[in-house]
Design an enzyme around this catalytic site. Structure first.
Site, short mmCIF file in Angstrom:
data_model
loop_
_atom_site.label_atom_id
_atom_site.label_comp_id
_atom_site.label_asym_id
_atom_site.label_seq_id
_atom_site.Cartn_x
_atom_site.Cartn_y
_atom_site.Cartn_z
N CYS A 132 0.85 -1.19 0.00
CA CYS A 132 0.00 0.00 0.00
C CYS A 132 0.89 1.25 0.00
O CYS A 132 1.42 1.65 1.04
CB CYS A 132 -0.93 0.01 1.20
SG CYS A 132 -2.00 1.47 1.24
N CYS A 135 -0.21 4.10 2.42
CA CYS A 135 0.09 3.81 3.83
C CYS A 135 1.59 3.85 4.10
O CYS A 135 2.02 4.35 5.15
CB CYS A 135 -0.51 2.47 4.23
SG CYS A 135 -2.32 2.44 4.18
#
Length: 186
Positions: A132, A135
């Site tokens: 991700c 993130c």
């Protein structure tokens, strides 16, 4: 690291590099023991290999406080949710999705049992494993802004990479020992 030594011995020859790296990345370095073992626990949980997780938990519990282990497991669980959600928002690329509130509970991010900064480092490592980008960028900014060095971040991601590879290698171990269907038929 007795439990991890048994895991290392179980890795097949094609994973020899992983066997050596698994020992090397968990040696003392720029990370504190809590950071090192917390990253290992969190990424082992994210890798979803029960045997590897059990070994890392056994060794981690001998090295760090229970709150660190709890935070690492919580980071793996919360990031399993967040990485899917935020990766979707990033991948779809529509501003309309990014403007919508997540409405997902993430209280452990705000109130970890041990260190908030270490929890963020665990979340960063899991996010790297789960791929991700949003993130990874967010957690990296928080930990570096909080005083964690880039060398420490680098070591955390090295641990994450090797732990993930060890989980894959353990799966290979079962296949490497079994004869192939073609060889059995011949």
């Amino acid at each position: 690291m007795a439990a991890l030594d048994a895991i290392r011995e179980a890795l097949p020859e094609p994973a020899r590099d992983i066997k050596l790296n698994l020992q090397a990345v968990l040696q003392p370095g720029p990370l504190t023991p809590a950071q090192r073992w917390g990253v290992a626990v969190a990424t082992a949980a994210a890798a979803r290999n029960e045997r590897l997780l059990a070994a890392i938990l056994a060794d981690a519990r001998a090295e760090v406080e229970p709150a660190v282990v709890e935070d690492a497991l919580a980071a793996a669980a919360v990031m399993a949710m967040n990485n899917v959600y935020y990766r979707f928002r990033h991948m779809v690329g529509k501003p309309s999705y990014s403007e919508k509130p997540a409405r997902l509970r993430m209280n452990r991010l705000v109130k970890p049992a041990a260190s908030k900064l270490d929890f963020e480092l665990f979340a960063l490592a899991v996010s790297a494993v789960n791929g991700c980008e949003t993130c990874v960028r967010s957690h990296e900014q928080v930990v570096v802004g909080g005083g964690v060095s880039e060398d420490q971040v680098h070591d955390a991601v090295r641990i994450a990479a090797v732990v993930h590879a060890a989980a894959v290698a353990l799966e290979l171990a079962g296949h490497a020992a079994a004869p192939s269907a073609a060889a059995a038929a011949g």
